[in-house]
Design an enzyme around this catalytic site. Sequence first.
Site, PDB file in Angstrom:
ATOM      1  N   GLN A 204      31.063  96.168  -3.976  1.00 36.83           N
ATOM      2  CA  GLN A 204      30.080  97.219  -3.724  1.00 36.83           C
ATOM      3  C   GLN A 204      29.691  97.251  -2.247  1.00 36.83           C
ATOM      4  OE1 GLN A 204      26.333  96.415  -5.665  1.00 36.83           O
ATOM      5  NE2 GLN A 204      25.663  98.540  -5.585  1.00 36.83           N
ATOM      6  N   GLY A 205      30.083  98.286  -1.549  1.00 40.97           N
ATOM      7  CA  GLY A 205      29.777  98.396  -0.128  1.00 40.97           C
ATOM      8  C   GLY A 205      28.633  99.361   0.135  1.00 40.97           C
TER       9      GLY A 205
ATOM     10  N   SER B 204      25.064  97.986   1.268  1.00 46.30           N
ATOM     11  CA  SER B 204      24.204  97.459   2.339  1.00 46.30           C
ATOM     12  C   SER B 204      24.971  97.284   3.643  1.00 46.30           C
ATOM     13  CB  SER B 204      23.627  96.110   1.931  1.00 46.30           C
ATOM     14  OG  SER B 204      23.039  96.200   0.668  1.00 46.30           O
TER      15      SER B 204
ATOM     16  N   GLU C  20      22.930  99.380 -12.429  1.00 48.14           N
ATOM     17  CA  GLU C  20      22.886  98.036 -11.867  1.00 48.14           C
ATOM     18  C   GLU C  20      21.603  97.323 -12.281  1.00 48.14           C
ATOM     19  OE1 GLU C  20      23.538  97.795  -7.643  1.00 48.14           O
ATOM     20  OE2 GLU C  20      23.077  95.660  -7.577  1.00 48.14           O
TER      21      GLU C  20
ATOM     22  N   GLU D 274       9.789  94.435  -4.002  1.00 44.10           N
ATOM     23  CA  GLU D 274       8.806  95.371  -3.458  1.00 44.10           C
ATOM     24  C   GLU D 274       9.288  96.812  -3.593  1.00 44.10           C
ATOM     25  OE1 GLU D 274       9.861  92.631  -2.050  1.00 44.10           O
ATOM     26  OE2 GLU D 274       8.095  91.383  -1.715  1.00 44.10           O
TER      27      GLU D 274
HETATM   28  C1  LIG Z   1      23.188  87.427  -3.067  1.00 44.48           C
HETATM   29  C2  LIG Z   1      23.214  88.846  -2.627  1.00 44.48           C
HETATM   30  C3  LIG Z   1      24.215  89.670  -3.051  1.00 44.48           C
HETATM   31  C4  LIG Z   1      24.277  90.982  -2.623  1.00 44.48           C
HETATM   32  N1  LIG Z   1      25.328  91.753  -2.993  1.00 44.48           N
HETATM   33  C5  LIG Z   1      25.452  92.990  -2.493  1.00 44.48           C
HETATM   34  C6  LIG Z   1      26.599  93.769  -2.752  1.00 44.48           C
HETATM   35  O1  LIG Z   1      27.515  93.331  -3.453  1.00 44.48           O
HETATM   36  N2  LIG Z   1      26.690  94.989  -2.208  1.00 44.48           N
HETATM   37  C7  LIG Z   1      25.692  95.516  -1.445  1.00 44.48           C
HETATM   38  O2  LIG Z   1      25.812  96.641  -1.013  1.00 44.48           O
HETATM   39  N3  LIG Z   1      24.571  94.810  -1.157  1.00 44.48           N
HETATM   40  C8  LIG Z   1      24.434  93.549  -1.656  1.00 44.48           C
HETATM   41  N4  LIG Z   1      23.325  92.814  -1.362  1.00 44.48           N
HETATM   42  C9  LIG Z   1      22.342  93.362  -0.444  1.00 44.48           C
HETATM   43  C10 LIG Z   1      21.007  93.711  -1.052  1.00 44.48           C
HETATM   44  O3  LIG Z   1      21.061  94.883  -1.776  1.00 44.48           O
HETATM   45  C11 LIG Z   1      19.983  93.735   0.083  1.00 44.48           C
HETATM   46  O4  LIG Z   1      19.813  92.426   0.531  1.00 44.48           O
HETATM   47  C12 LIG Z   1      18.661  94.313  -0.332  1.00 44.48           C
HETATM   48  O5  LIG Z   1      18.751  95.677  -0.590  1.00 44.48           O
HETATM   49  C13 LIG Z   1      17.573  94.068   0.718  1.00 44.48           C
HETATM   50  O6  LIG Z   1      17.983  94.468   1.979  1.00 44.48           O
HETATM   51  P1  LIG Z   1      17.841  93.477   3.238  1.00 44.48           P
HETATM   52  O7  LIG Z   1      18.430  92.182   2.849  1.00 44.48           O
HETATM   53  O8  LIG Z   1      18.376  94.168   4.410  1.00 44.48           O
HETATM   54  O9  LIG Z   1      16.282  93.263   3.417  1.00 44.48           O
HETATM   55  P2  LIG Z   1      15.290  94.186   4.262  1.00 44.48           P
HETATM   56  O10 LIG Z   1      15.487  95.598   3.888  1.00 44.48           O
HETATM   57  O11 LIG Z   1      15.386  93.809   5.680  1.00 44.48           O
HETATM   58  O12 LIG Z   1      13.894  93.717   3.659  1.00 44.48           O
HETATM   59  C14 LIG Z   1      13.383  92.399   3.865  1.00 44.48           C
HETATM   60  C15 LIG Z   1      12.247  92.187   2.905  1.00 44.48           C
HETATM   61  O13 LIG Z   1      11.189  93.081   3.265  1.00 44.48           O
HETATM   62  C16 LIG Z   1      10.507  93.525   2.111  1.00 44.48           C
HETATM   63  N5  LIG Z   1      10.574  94.998   2.048  1.00 44.48           N
HETATM   64  C17 LIG Z   1      11.619  95.782   2.307  1.00 44.48           C
HETATM   65  N6  LIG Z   1      11.314  97.073   2.153  1.00 44.48           N
HETATM   66  C18 LIG Z   1      10.030  97.129   1.794  1.00 44.48           C
HETATM   67  C19 LIG Z   1       9.139  98.192   1.487  1.00 44.48           C
HETATM   68  N7  LIG Z   1       9.530  99.483   1.502  1.00 44.48           N
HETATM   69  N8  LIG Z   1       7.897  97.861   1.134  1.00 44.48           N
HETATM   70  C20 LIG Z   1       7.494  96.564   1.093  1.00 44.48           C
HETATM   71  N9  LIG Z   1       8.288  95.543   1.379  1.00 44.48           N
HETATM   72  C21 LIG Z   1       9.544  95.797   1.730  1.00 44.48           C
HETATM   73  C22 LIG Z   1      11.194  92.866   0.918  1.00 44.48           C
HETATM   74  O14 LIG Z   1      10.494  91.702   0.572  1.00 44.48           O
HETATM   75  C23 LIG Z   1      12.550  92.510   1.451  1.00 44.48           C
HETATM   76  O15 LIG Z   1      13.106  91.420   0.764  1.00 44.48           O
HETATM   77  C24 LIG Z   1      23.268  91.493  -1.785  1.00 44.48           C
HETATM   78  C25 LIG Z   1      22.225  90.667  -1.381  1.00 44.48           C
HETATM   79  C26 LIG Z   1      22.189  89.358  -1.781  1.00 44.48           C
HETATM   80  C27 LIG Z   1      21.079  88.492  -1.297  1.00 44.48           C
END
Ligand SMILES: Cc1cc2nc3c(=O)[nH]c(=O)nc-3n(C[C@H](O)[C@H](O)[C@H](O)COP(=O)(O)OP(=O)(O)OC[C@H]3O[C@@H](n4cnc5c(N)ncnc54)[C@H](O)[C@@H]3O)c2cc1C
Lengths: 358, 379
Positions: free
Chosen positions: B128-129, B131, B246, B366
């Site tokens: 899944q691409g 993020s 999902e 969140e």
């Molecule tokens: C183990 C793992 C597997 C994954 N697998 C995939 C995958 O296969 N394909 C894929 O596309 N993605 C994948 N992801 C990505 C995942 O979807 C993102 O990590 C997630 O959407 C959060 O984005 P970020 O890590 O950039 O955190 P950020 O967006 O930088 O956010 C950091 C933190 O800020 C807080 N936050 C964010 N937005 C808000 C808001 N609007 N209001 C309040 N608080 C907020 C939350 O606590 C969040 O955890 C994976 C992630 C992990 C950890």
Amino acid sequence: MNLALSDEQQLFADGIGRFLEKRYAFEHRRQMVAEQRWGDPAIWSALAELGCFGIAVPETAGGFGGGSVEIGLMMRALGRHLAIEPVAAAVVAGTLLGGTEGADDLIEALIGGEMRLAPCFDLVCGVSGVSGSARSLAGGHAAHGLLAACEQSLHLVDPADVRVTPVPLLDDTIGVDVVAEDAPSRRLEVGADWPRHRALAIARGQLARAWQALGVLEGALDATTAYMRERRQFGRPLGAFQTIQHRVAEMTVAAKEAEVAAMLGALVLDAAGPGADAERALSAATGRIAAASAIVAETAVQLHGGMGVSDELDISARFRHLQAFRFRAEAVEQPVERYAEAVVASGAHHHSAVLVEA
Amino acid sequence: MDLVLDADQRRFRDEVRAFLQDALTDGLRAGQSRVIGVYPEPDVSLAWQRKLFERGWAAPTWPVEHGGTGWTALQRFIFECECAQAGAPLLYPIGIRLVAPVIMAFGSPEQQARWLPRILSGEDYWCQGFSEPGAGSDLGSLSTRAVRDGDEYVINGSKMWTTHAHHANRMFALVRTREAERPSDGISFVAIDLDTPGVEIRPIISIGGDHDVNQVFLSDVRIPAENLIGEENRGWVYAKYLLEFERGYGLFSGRLRASLRRAEAALKAPATPAQRRRIAEVAMELDVFEMLELSVVGTLPNGAAPGPVSSVLKLRASRLKQAVTQLGVELLGADGVRRVEGSPGNILVTDYLNARAATIFGGAAEVQLGIIAKALGGL
Ligand SMILES: Cc1cc2nc3c(=O)[nH]c(=O)nc-3n(C[C@H](O)[C@H](O)[C@H](O)COP(=O)(O)OP(=O)(O)OC[C@H]3O[C@@H](n4cnc5c(N)ncnc54)[C@H](O)[C@@H]3O)c2cc1C
């Protein structure tokens, strides 16, 4: 397995809901509470007409033979409207009387709403009479009779023959403290399956209080959500602030959990009858509804600001009801303790909670 | 409303049990019992998928016309519950449960014929691409660009946190195909073959110390235009559809219960009364969560999207995963500091560490709360 309400169940729930919506005004309730009344006789008669007191009595005993789901739906509606009338006590009484022979007069009076009976599981039924004491007994205030549900037998006791002291309770109802010393009684005929009936009555009491709490907390959630949409500060609705949104969302999740917890209790009790599976489901349901009650009650009051801690709105009454539910269920300790000893010790929690054998 | 299984449902359950008795080997069971990340490694999950495929049971959520079982939601619930109870490997869901519904709903008949059978058989392994380094929670702001060039799109950018990209041969991806006033209006949903020149996959090591996720670099990657799924610039709609599957379409309660069993099995002595109470607290939550899944997912028509309640399921499932794994390390006591490769204790410690991701991936907790407040609370 079927997870949809039947048409009859839906009609029954809608009927009670509509009636309470029209007739159960919070102002009137406020007045009854101020006057320390047990409830409203006119409402009580109307509930009898809607079938509320025959639901827990089997058809073979002259009742309507409802199950836990009907009882639950009814209690949920009563909780939503914060009804103070002792309907949960009537559910337990009806279940107890369903296990008797030759008590048709009592059953008829119960179902018709002419007799309000307070079931009590704390008394001892000896050869010389009924003795013992009970504290904060629900439904005892101005009741026409006490039902002493002892382990081997069931007795109807005239309140005049025991010491009954009314006590105002946290949920705005009036309970009683009872002291009985060799009180005379009418012994009701019970069969060999009496212990099962008694266990069912205890389980239904627990279930009825849980569904009532569900209704109370769903009402608190809806009121809070609406208030957050309407109430404006800093030039916008409070609901526009993310911190408010997240707290309301936590309430929503808690309420959803409480709803399915109540369903779990009802469906397992119906499927498996009183016993180990029902004990497990009811412990889980009570514990989780209590946890949800704490979240919803506290957040609802907080988000209403000054209005939440006043008696202007029904929010404070909802808070009191939900805390009373938690205290009565000894929610922090007892369900966990029971689950640990009965379920974890036997390893039953390693198996599905919902795919139970009938 | 009642819980009692009728004769047909009981027969179905017995059929599933008989199949599991037959097909589930000790090796497969052992493979599942060692899982420390989100999914088992492909050698375990694909081996199991092949057995299910032979039986016609690889896709319980698909309609019969595409090779699914066409089961009712309740049958699927019973199936998942029995599989988890027996210790069967978890099927890798990214193909079967995530992208397949999008292909069925929005893909062309050619795309359906090209991709669905290979998802079912396990020949294709998708990742899944969504993020990116600069676009996580705010997925709509993603910047990987796809430019149309004749019959092709040329893709440049980078995908982040891509689970099992190092095992996969295909990736579905969100890419920007236009600058729009609302950034989410310029996104398209495409399929990329990972053996295409210009794709580079680099591992990211997790908090638990293992390799599940990756960063995928895309430099002048050329894909045929027919790999566009649905309409150009409508990708956001498809992505949201996919996210409902999902977040709210897995059935996790059986798996969580298996994790709980595994945590208790690591106890060296019978549980003390205090430990039993801690186990009880988690098990009670789990019982109620099972009813939540049954009442929401167990009543959906086959293949239907669950809607915004999926965020409630996601939030509860992720918090419970953390509660169960936290209990696991609590039961280890001071031995929770020991990280002896392959030991039962280390499996629990690693699972506990990796479970912190449960409230982050698939949309952070969140973000789910925001959706719940808006969609269910009207705020
Ligand atoms: C183990 C793992 C597997 C994954 N697998 C995939 C995958 O296969 N394909 C894929 O596309 N993605 C994948 N992801 C990505 C995942 O979807 C993102 O990590 C997630 O959407 C959060 O984005 P970020 O890590 O950039 O955190 P950020 O967006 O930088 O956010 C950091 C933190 O800020 C807080 N936050 C964010 N937005 C808000 C808001 N609007 N209001 C309040 N608080 C907020 C939350 O606590 C969040 O955890 C994976 C992630 C992990 C950890």
